[in-house]
Scaffold this active site. Structure first.
Site, PDB file in Angstrom:
ATOM      1  N   GLU A  49      -6.613  -7.880 -22.069  1.00  0.00           N
ATOM      2  CA  GLU A  49      -6.813  -8.474 -23.388  1.00  0.00           C
ATOM      3  C   GLU A  49      -8.213  -8.167 -23.928  1.00  0.00           C
ATOM      4  O   GLU A  49      -8.375  -7.825 -25.102  1.00  0.00           O
ATOM      5  CB  GLU A  49      -6.613  -9.996 -23.315  1.00  0.00           C
ATOM      6  CG  GLU A  49      -5.204 -10.408 -22.919  1.00  0.00           C
ATOM      7  CD  GLU A  49      -5.037 -10.637 -21.426  1.00  0.00           C
ATOM      8  OE1 GLU A  49      -4.267 -11.530 -21.052  1.00  0.00           O
ATOM      9  OE2 GLU A  49      -5.701  -9.915 -20.637  1.00  0.00           O
ATOM     10  N   ARG A  82       3.216   3.703  -0.396  1.00  0.00           N
ATOM     11  CA  ARG A  82       2.034   3.207   0.319  1.00  0.00           C
ATOM     12  C   ARG A  82       0.909   2.884  -0.666  1.00  0.00           C
ATOM     13  O   ARG A  82       0.226   1.868  -0.520  1.00  0.00           O
ATOM     14  CB  ARG A  82       1.546   4.258   1.320  1.00  0.00           C
ATOM     15  CG  ARG A  82       2.442   4.459   2.528  1.00  0.00           C
ATOM     16  CD  ARG A  82       1.843   5.507   3.458  1.00  0.00           C
ATOM     17  NE  ARG A  82       2.661   5.701   4.657  1.00  0.00           N
ATOM     18  CZ  ARG A  82       2.355   6.545   5.633  1.00  0.00           C
ATOM     19  NH1 ARG A  82       1.243   7.267   5.551  1.00  0.00           N
ATOM     20  NH2 ARG A  82       3.141   6.673   6.683  1.00  0.00           N
ATOM     21  N   THR A 130       6.062   1.769  17.653  1.00  0.00           N
ATOM     22  CA  THR A 130       5.963   2.925  16.766  1.00  0.00           C
ATOM     23  C   THR A 130       4.610   3.597  16.922  1.00  0.00           C
ATOM     24  O   THR A 130       4.506   4.830  16.947  1.00  0.00           O
ATOM     25  CB  THR A 130       6.178   2.499  15.295  1.00  0.00           C
ATOM     26  OG1 THR A 130       7.505   1.997  15.149  1.00  0.00           O
ATOM     27  CG2 THR A 130       5.973   3.663  14.344  1.00  0.00           C
TER      28      THR A 130
END
Length: 372
Positions: free
Chosen positions: A46, A178, A190
């Protein structure tokens, strides 16, 4: 308002933890000023639109994707800036879910005699900030699960080999996921198997909000590691950006070693299975102003997130090949006794990325929000 949405999208990869907001000032059928929020601590949309309009802001209509703020945060309240500028009408896409603002900004402008219209293009405006919206309403971040699989739903061969299932184009697309995320979450299994970087590898020139020489913002890397098995030489640790290890182990010596290697450690009481409580972790991340979490993990963590109804969106990349019945599947969770126990999904989008398909879906009937 459509133009305001376009402007807000420019801040998709930089405003975190603030919401993405665009503003357009129009007068006499013409745009006289516009702006968009670039990053926390910098002027809001704004104020930038008012500065661009100058004296032409008086008597203009302001189109804002999110209710103007009415409190002092990192910047002064935008409601006062709009009133001082003399706008006669404010059109808002959606109310601000922040309890410090919610409805108060609209009330302030109405009380000052400004015409206020709400709910214009609310769907696109709400889609700009799913994480900020959910964090403010429920105290949880918006959670995406990203997975890559063959057309028969396999993520790796039986021996664990998985590079590469999808094309370069699909893997590049993941970096845009990402880049908009506040945090990337994976499991220690992992990490042990692949030693991933879990960082954004996009050229800064591709991100519209970045000025020359500015680095790409790196999401917080979060490792779910109940037994604190993180290798101290993990590839991600020295990379730009921070790493958080979530564990149940309260061993000062091991925690100190991980901290010395470059990671922060968060210790939580274990859940019923003796592992890090995933929902508790998400609540902690929300307290740290994490808006959007991207889970990039194997079938165990992905399955647990779905089974606990913590997932807001699935992003599945399907490659046009088959890997056979011995290869590993997408999700691992408890056996289903009947077809009625299936996890139903609602398809949101399907498109081709290079030779692969990208499918976006959510749990049907907003199951994740109902049960969180």
């Amino acid at each position: 308002m459509a133009r305001a949405v376009q402007l807000a999208e420019r801040g998709l990869y930089t405003t975190d933890p603030n919401p993405r907001v665009g503003c357009v000032l129009a007068k006499g059928g013409q745009i006289v000023g516009e702006g968009w929020h670039r990053r926390a601590g910098e002027p809001h949309a704004e104020r930038l639109a008012i500065d661009a309009a100058g004296a032409r802001a008086r008597g203009a209509s302001a189109y804002v994707t999110l209710e103007p703020c009415c409190h002092h945060g990192r910047t002064p309240p935008c409601t006062e800036a709009l009133l001082t500028a003399g706008v006669s009408r404010v059109v808002v896409g959606m109310e601000d879910p922040n309890p410090l603002v919610h409805g108060r900004g609209l009330e302030r402008m109405r009380a000052a005699g400004v015409e206020v219209v709400t709910g214009v293009l609310e769907g696109p405006c709400r889609a700009l900030n799913p994480g900020f919206d959910k964090r403010m309403r429920l105290g949880l971040p918006f959670v995406r699960v990203k997975l890559a699989a063959s057309l028969d739903g396999r993520t790796a061969l039986a021996n664990g080999e998985s590079r590469w299932i999808t094309s370069t184009a699909a893997r590049t697309d993941v970096h845009w996921l990402r880049a908009r995320s506040s945090a990337i979450l994976t499991g220690v299994d992992t990490l042990l198997a692949d030693d991933p970087s879990l960082n954004v590898r996009l050229a800064p020139a591709l991100i519209p909000a970045l000025e020359e020489g500015e680095p790409v913002r790196q999401p917080l890397r979060v490792i779910l590691d109940s037994a604190l098995r993180l290798p101290l030489g993990a590839k991600m640790l020295p990379l730009p950006g921070a790493t958080l290890v979530a564990t149940c182990i309260q061993d000062p010596r091991r925690i100190a070693a991980v901290t010395s290697a470059g990671a922060e450690v968060w210790v939580s009481p274990p859940d019923a299975a003796g592992r890090v409580d995933l929902k508790a972790l998400l609540r902690y991340l929300a307290e740290r102003e994490i808006n959007e979490v991207l889970i990039e993990a194997g079938p165990t963590l992905a399955g647990a997130a779905v089974e606990q109804r913590l997932v807001d969106e699935l992003v599945l990349y399907l490659a046009p090949h088959l890997m056979g019945s011995d290869a590993r599947g997408l999700f691992q969770f408890g056996p289903l006794a009947s077809m009625r126990e299936r996890v139903s999904l609602q398809l949101l989008d399907l498109r081709q990325i290079g030779p692969d398909l990208r499918l976006r879906a959510r749990l049907a009937e907003d199951e994740c929000l109902e049960r969180c």
